[in-house]
Design an enzyme around this catalytic site. Structure first.
Site, PDB file in Angstrom:
ATOM      1  CE  LYS A  35      -3.916  -0.304   2.046  1.00 59.60           C
ATOM      2  NZ  LYS A  35      -4.249  -1.050   3.240  1.00 59.60           N
ATOM      3  NE  ARG A 105      -7.087   2.538   4.364  1.00 52.63           N
ATOM      4  CZ  ARG A 105      -7.460   3.796   4.133  1.00 52.63           C
ATOM      5  NH1 ARG A 105      -6.577   4.788   4.217  1.00 52.63           N
ATOM      6  NH2 ARG A 105      -8.709   4.071   3.832  1.00 52.63           N
ATOM      7  N   GLY A 114      -5.999 -10.772   6.721  1.00 52.20           N
ATOM      8  CA  GLY A 114      -6.114 -11.269   8.087  1.00 52.20           C
ATOM      9  C   GLY A 114      -5.651 -10.250   9.116  1.00 52.20           C
ATOM     10  CG  MET A 116      -5.357  -3.234  12.920  1.00 53.20           C
ATOM     11  SD  MET A 116      -4.305  -1.842  13.384  1.00 53.20           S
ATOM     12  CE  MET A 116      -4.686  -0.677  12.103  1.00 53.20           C
ATOM     13  NE  ARG A 349     -12.772  -0.698  -7.162  1.00 55.75           N
ATOM     14  CZ  ARG A 349     -13.474  -0.971  -6.087  1.00 55.75           C
ATOM     15  NH1 ARG A 349     -12.953  -1.709  -5.127  1.00 55.75           N
ATOM     16  NH2 ARG A 349     -14.696  -0.519  -5.932  1.00 55.75           N
ATOM     17  CG  HIS A 466     -32.229 -36.401 -20.398  1.00 51.15           C
ATOM     18  ND1 HIS A 466     -33.396 -35.732 -20.651  1.00 51.15           N
ATOM     19  CD2 HIS A 466     -31.886 -37.033 -21.549  1.00 51.15           C
ATOM     20  CE1 HIS A 466     -33.768 -35.979 -21.901  1.00 51.15           C
ATOM     21  NE2 HIS A 466     -32.863 -36.766 -22.471  1.00 51.15           N
ATOM     22  CB  SER A 782     -13.878 -39.205 -28.279  1.00 49.28           C
ATOM     23  OG  SER A 782     -14.579 -38.082 -27.824  1.00 49.28           O
ATOM     24  CB  CYS A 849     -17.114 -35.869 -26.956  1.00 46.02           C
ATOM     25  SG  CYS A 849     -17.225 -37.569 -26.398  1.00 46.02           S
ATOM     26  CE1 TYR A 869     -12.952 -34.123 -30.627  1.00 42.83           C
ATOM     27  CE2 TYR A 869     -11.082 -35.082 -31.777  1.00 42.83           C
ATOM     28  CZ  TYR A 869     -12.330 -35.219 -31.186  1.00 42.83           C
ATOM     29  OH  TYR A 869     -12.932 -36.436 -31.162  1.00 42.83           O
TER      30      TYR A 869
END
Lengths: 940, 940
Positions: A35, A105, A114, A116, A349, A466, A782, A849, A869
């Protein structure tokens, strides 16, 4: 300790940033933390962040080395920098007339959630609070900030339980009979400040410090202490972060947008995050603080208005954000505050965006020369493409979510509820209604009803049930396994969370989220932009994997071609047998007790299958078509066992002489014969073709005759005949011999020559384990990773929904293995089969597949293990194309960075190790095989 | 070719044997072939085999080298030897007064069944046949022999189709209106001889040769030719036999036991093949030929009678056979013929024997110093022990086999048919009837009914179906998957091949063969001899594998101890829940909608489970007990879905106000909720314990409390808690944490300390593939090869019967993989898991508890891969003990034979290769794992 003190006293502990210049810079993450280095970099880049200073990580280490005492000299350096800060901001710390408030900070080299909590508004006390009230003209704001600061300081610095402050706040609201914090008046808040100070005294055994310097130093020490709190230690352990890095402390001036009409606050994007259009985009409020925007009391103005109200500030903001976009080479999402005409950037950002925007922005940035094509490809997440290809729920619609199922097939749909496939057809075709088919689970019998429905909702079944598979194939919206709906016994209504929905009631589905929505919700159709085509075109230049589609009929095949499929990787021939004109023949074949009757039924089916295949070959001009022979157990083509049992029982009770009873009993008897406890592991796949060679003969003949017709017409199709569910090379040989014989017969009859291939699915562990033997016979593999996942993990995809949900909740599974390939288990078998297959037949064609073929993470895996493929539903073809491109790109980039790799010793041997390991594995494969054979039982 | 002729003329082509001396000997297999060398050896050893001579294999090679012509000089040597032969036998070739007949046989170095048929009675012609008729006083015999010789000569030498002779024979019988060959009179046979000669002339274009020398030479050439016929070439290819070995030709005198009252023929054993008693054993017929014994027209005499009739011959025979037994170190089964007071041995070979005899003979031969213990162990087949442990069908009983199912559990039983478990209980307990339970398939609900039945017959299901597994566990006879029986819809009768059997009718089962027998067949109970115990004791000294039993209740555990089990490898806790007093609590738990109600039901079950485990621990004093936590899906404890649906439907139609309807509907609703399409792959195993941790808690508590009680009483039991169906190490950890917590609670509460282990079943491919991860957490693995076979091969054991039968018929499968472990697939996974498991935890305990644990070939595999123990049904414990001993012995013997190994280069590298391969595999395991991990999908 004298020496430490001495050494320390000469050290620079504090780095200042502000007024366009910083003592540190972006590379000093070790010393200033992530930071602190970022703030220094932004400041140096001319971004007007509020001024402040950073106490180094070294100081933290000295603090611990010195029995939790800060080094001598630190206090002085802080004081010096505080003076600089006051000067930069034109305010004074602790001065009620012109109060400087700061935030405190923590910040280590790596982001550590985790550690402060942030302390805001430090510098407030009984006196300065009045100054803030006067400066902002807002008593309420001042005392609200103060009471928040006291509780934050109390809990973070003095380690008083947060709950105690929360309870006092709740009690106050109860006493006043109000619900929201915003309903508290300034006086209420003043009273709360008193109460909070009392709590602090009682709990900490000392008063809340009125001296602002004391507040600052105590907070600084709390940050140092937080480096070794339980959460931080645990986090470091989890993420392998060294304990000796230490944390920096960032002290930064607070700014206020509510200091009059020359102040304000806002948010914005450098481009439209919804459409991607290159326009400055955002909104703001004059004389307001962030909270006001969140509370939604006032409606913000569009950013364009700022140009009228404060043209200089607007120009500066526009310039800065454009510069930031150039600097970060991406759309920026930023927050700003204007304090008395002075602009401060609070945050910037990369901006979140829709898929449509992501593509347009990526394409345009390439054209602007801002980013490379490499980068453009990395900017769009494959899975987000779904948004572009399917209707979506109107983002402005009011929604009542009734329940959540699995997002089985993306898209959105609204329709009237029907409960049977027959009703779906009647309502949709005869009455022209939009319908949603609601079923416990679907079966092949329901196909026609599913086809005419706008969407499908099932109470049971997983991501590869299905309903899910069929719906995805059609690009139709489906929510599956929505366990909360309880369909009534009479099948005419369902209940969900206490509400009842009857046939004909409106519901809506969001297939992207799995949500079941109340009533008729507006949906929006997708539009494919020119940028989309251009972007996908770029992607195609990267990828090494071919992308094919799973398609059974020409309509789907054409859709797949539109989306860029380069062939059909899986045509499931059984889907063709469920059509209305074919099912009777199929059933006749199954019910036949004599071989001749079975042959006759097959003769009826032959021309139909032939024209099916001809259609597929025609629509796939020049591209390969893989046709899988009949796979499902025969009972799937007959009525359901329990339904038939009930029917017969009822009929026998009501009308034992009914003429249809005999026929129904006959069918029931055959259904009973064919009944299996675990049909997934039953009489299906090549086992059918081995028991009933005439089925294989008919299907191969249909393929060969269709191919012959195509060749006669000049379409040089190369059909790929795929034998399913092989676990033993002898099964394959049995079917291959039949297929070769029939193809040769057809070639002779028609006088046409054509090439074809015969291969198999690898969908059983045993097939992967003995892939070398099978590859000696098969021209292609396949990977049927749906079934391979079922057998390797022992999960029935139709039943696993509940277990998988429970496992995800308990963190036993990170991802549904039917959505994303399970690399450690299934992937190991795939890797083994690839190695063994290529060892036995170096030019073997390898593809996948299963449903994983359209899942980006799985496509990444397929690229890594070197398949030729992937094949997936037509609607997932673009996703697979992009995922394949990104996998290839990532590999290319990794290969380009040998220096970076050297810096990280952990990553260095990885690629080499993979290659070496694969090589060694190949070498020992033979030895292992020998060893296993040696250990084989002999006839005892 | 002159030189060849010259060289050949000096060569010895023919080797004589007879009159107690042979020119060749037993080591000359290369030159004389196996048969020729054997005859020479026997002759030299003083065994009176009929005299003869052998033409060498070299002659055969010269025949081919010389364009299929025999070498010069051969004919002379044959003539010379024929004269010797005539002298030895006191007869003359072609002399009608005192006819010498010979047999002609091929014989190469290796036995080749693909080669030529034997020609018998060579030397018969229109004249000599009358001589034989006169000498035997039997016209019929002479002409029958003659017509046989003509057709044999015609088909073998002249290559006429055998069928043509057969058709003529059939036509003759039709014409005479008779069915059997034995009904043909001498005149009929004379007529046939005419017909056969005519056929020969017509088909071969030349007359059947009357010259006996021509007969002999033509037959000799036919033997040479047969070396290169298609069958022989194919056979050599299949068995890797060199083509240049050539075949010898054996010409041997025929002898006749029907030449008067000083002649005869008989068979015998050197010891009683049924009991093993060391007595001379056999039977014979005076003045008879072998055919007479087979035809069964006359009843043979016991061999003892021969001592009275021909004391010298008897003494000679007894002496020879005893010598042969010593020579071959095994019981001999021999055939002999006495021709005019002269004894000839026609054949001797190792005698077939019952298991009881095999053990007695082996033990006694060791004591006699005839064989070593090594050899004794090799003499008894493990699977034959089944005969000793179960009742058998009385061998003398008349049987009508109605149908054949799978031999699911050995033993024999007769009983009255019942069709439900309830009826079984009522008939057996109230009416004291012997019953056989006949079901489509059994389920855990049927347990009590199965228990009281004498045997179980099911129409569906394989070797590891529920019925099979349970029955084997109890040592109860079971025929499973008997697909030919069709149970009537009303469930009160079944049909089999057109016959109908009703409730109460008698049937019998042979569990060793899978036969369903008509009526009440006599059975015989087994008796365990002292030799059995001694023999098993020897076996135990060999084996390295421990043998445990699968047992759920103290009765079975005690049985297992009797049979020598060294612990319990699998206690299936669910079997305990089906008991009458427990099922209601189990159902209450499953039906509970509130957690509290579930807990209450579990509290009721706790003391019952505790006493179950206490009982097992008590009966297993000092031996380990592995207890598997609840495994089957919960719906197995509820009534069957379709039955319940029918019940509800019928009740609703008949009496919608019935008070029980509500309850039934409630149960149905829960059954529907729990219904799974593929229960094998469903919510079972550890998945239950993860969803309902309270079940695991209850079961572990019961185990721990029982262990605490035992320790308090001085029985230092070490319980092994087994978590079933783990596929992911996190599943195991979840359950392990619960188990450890509960055990620690109990230890504290009871104030008792004891050791215990927590391990898992390896029964899913994924568990084997990730065995290294699991072994880091688990203290033992038990391979559940039933389920591992189901998932690896994709075969449901309950449904696979038909498919596996079809596959065995089509030679796709050699053995049922549920009976004998599939080494190439399942075995590969076991090997992998063993290696990975030991790598991660070198002292991990490895066992197998699938049904394969009692299959000898699978036990061999378990020994080879180095498991610590096998566990099987109590009744298979002796089989497993012996199989384990034989596996260890075989390994020991193989290690002892380095010289022999050197001679066979193919076998040499095997053991080393295995070791090396296993070592290399271990090495690369890590590398492979790394490689696979590298290829893992990243969050895209």
């Amino acid at each position: 300790m004298g020496s430490t003190k001495k050494a320390a006293s000469k050290k620079k502990f504090v780095y200042f940033f502000g007024n366009g210049k910083a003592e540190g810079n972006g590379t000093m993450r070790d010393l200033l933390g992530g930071k602190g280095a970022g703030l220094a970099e932004m400041t140096n880049a001319g971004v007007p962040v509020p001024a402040g200073f950073t106490i180094t990580t070294e100081t933290c280490n000295l603090y611990y080395a010195n029995k939790r005492k800060v080094p001598v000299g630190l206090d002085d350096q802080i004081k010096t920098n505080l003076v600089k800060l006051e000067k930069a901001m034109g305010k004074k710390f602790g001065d009620p007339k012109n109060t400087l408030l700061v935030s405190v900070r923590s910040g280590s080299k790596f982001s550590m959630p985790g550690m402060m909590d942030t302390i805001l508004n430090l510098g407030l006390n009984d006196v300065t609070v009045q100054g803030i009230a006067a400066a902002t003209g807002n008593d309420r704001f001042a005392y609200d900030s103060y009471r928040r600061f006291i509780s934050m300081f109390g809990s973070v610095v003095l380690e008083i339980e947060k709950d105690i402050y929360e309870k006092a706040l709740s009690a106050k609201k109860r006493e006043l009979g109000i619900k929201l914090d915003t309903d508290l008046s300034a006086d209420d808040l003043k009273d709360l400040v008193m109460k909070f100070k009392k709590i602090t005294r009682e709990e900490a055994g000392k008063d809340f410090p009125q001296d602002t310097m004391t507040q600052l130093n105590m907070s600084r020490d709390a940050v140092f202490r937080s480096w070794n709190n339980d959460r931080a230690i645990y986090y470091r352990k989890m993420h392998d972060i060294a304990a000796n890095l230490g944390t920096a402390v960032n002290i930064q001036a607070m700014v206020f947008g509510n200091m009059g009409n020359d102040s304000g606050t806002g948010v914005g994007f450098t481009r439209n995050p919804s459409t991607g259009e290159n326009v400055f985009y955002g909104e703001y409020l004059t004389n307001a603080q962030g909270e006001d925007v969140v509370a939604g009391v006032r409606t913000p103005n569009p950013i364009a208005k700022l140009e009228e109200e404060m043209p200089a500030v607007f120009k500066q903001l526009h310039g800065i954000t454009k510069r930031l976009e150039k600097h970060y080479k991406d759309v920026q999402d930023f927050e700003f505050t204007i304090e008395k005409g002075r602009l401060y950037m609070l945050q910037t950002r990369a901006g979140k965006r829709t898929a449509q925007a992501a593509i347009r922005i990526a394409v345009e940035m390439v054209k602007e020369g801002l980013i490379s094509k490499d980068m453009a490809i990395q900017r769009v997440l494959p899975k987000d493409l779904d948004q572009l290809l399917h209707p979506i729920i109107d983002p402005k619609a009011d929604l009542t979510v009734l329940a959540k199922g699995l997002p089985a097939s993306p898209g959105a749909a609204a329709g009237k509820i029907v409960f049977t496939a027959g009703d779906a057809v009647r309502w949709a075709e005869e009455l022209d209604e939009d319908v949603i088919l609601v079923r416990e689970e679907t079966c092949p019998d329901d196909i026609h009803g599913m086809e005419v429905s706008k969407g499908i909702l099932t109470a049971r079944g997983g991501m590869t049930s299905h309903a899910a598979v069929v719906a995805r194939g059609w690009g139709k919206c489906c929510v599956a396994g929505c366990e909360d709906i309880k369909i009534a016994e009479d099948g005419k209504s369902f209940e969900v969370n206490g509400k009842t929905f009857k046939e004909g009631d409106w519901i809506s589905l969001n297939g992207a989220t799995g949500e079941l929505l109340e009533g008729k919700v507006q949906t929006m159709d997708p539009e494919l932009s020119g940028e989309f085509a251009e972007f996908m075109n770029w992607a195609d230049q990267y990828r090494k994997l071919k992308v094919r589609a799973n398609a059974d009929i020409p309509r789907d095949a054409n859709k797949a071609r539109e989306f860029g499929a380069e062939g059909i990787g899986l045509c499931r021939t059984e889907h063709m047998f469920f059509a209305e004109d074919r099912l009777p023949h199929m059933r006749a074949m199954i019910l036949a007790t004599e071989e001749e009757a079975r042959h006759e039924a097959l003769r009826q089916l032959l021309p139909m299958q032939r024209s099916d295949f001809k259609g597929l070959f025609d629509s796939m001009q020049g591209f390969p078509v893989t046709i899988r022979l009949l796979d499902p157990p025969l009972h799937e083509f007959l009525p359901k066992r329990e339904e038939l049992m009930l029917e017969v029982a009822k009929l026998e009770a009501a009308n034992p002489d009914a003429p249809e009873l005999e026929e129904k009993k006959k069918i029931l008897s055959r259904v009973q014969e064919l009944h299996e406890l675990n049909p997934m592991l039953g009489h299906r796949g090549c086992r059918l073709g081995i028991s009933y060679p005439e089925i294989t003969e008919m299907q191969v003949r249909a393929i060969a005759e269709a191919a012959a017709e195509c060749h006669a017409e000049g379409n040089k199709v190369v059909p790929e005949i795929m034998i399913p569910l092989v676990g033993n090379v002898l099964e394959f040989k049995d079917q291959k011999e039949i297929a070769e014989r029939v193809v040769n017969e057809v070639k002779k009859e028609k006088g046409v020559k054509f090439d074809y291939q015969i291969g198999t699915m690898i969908e059983l562990p045993r097939a992967a384990l003995t892939a070398d033997e099978i590859a000696e016979q098969a021209q292609f593999f396949s990977f049927g990773t749906n079934d391979l996942t079922q057998t390797t993990l022992g999960f029935s995809r139709d039943d696993a929904g509940k277990v998988i949900a429970c496992y995800e909740e308990k963190k036993i599974l990170k991802k549904d293995p039917f959505q994303t390939i399970d690399v450690a288990g299934v992937g190991q078998l795939v890797q083994m089969a690839v190695d063994k297959g290529r060892m036995a037949r170096p030019n073997i064609k390898l593809g996948i597949c299963g449903e994983h073929g359209g899942d980006p993470a799985s496509v990444y895996f397929c690229h890594k293990v070197g398949l030729n493929y992937v094949s997936c539903s037509p609607y997932r073809v673009p996703i697979a194309r992009l995922a394949a491109a990104r996998a290839a790109l990532e590999e290319k980039l990794a290969a380009k960075k040998p220096k970076a790799a050297k810096k990280k010793p952990a990553a260095k041997p990885a690629k080499k190790a993979v290659k070496k390991a694969v090589k060694t594995v190949k070498k020992v494969k033979k030895a292992v095989k020998k060893a296993v054979k040696k250990a084989a039982p002999k006839g005892k």
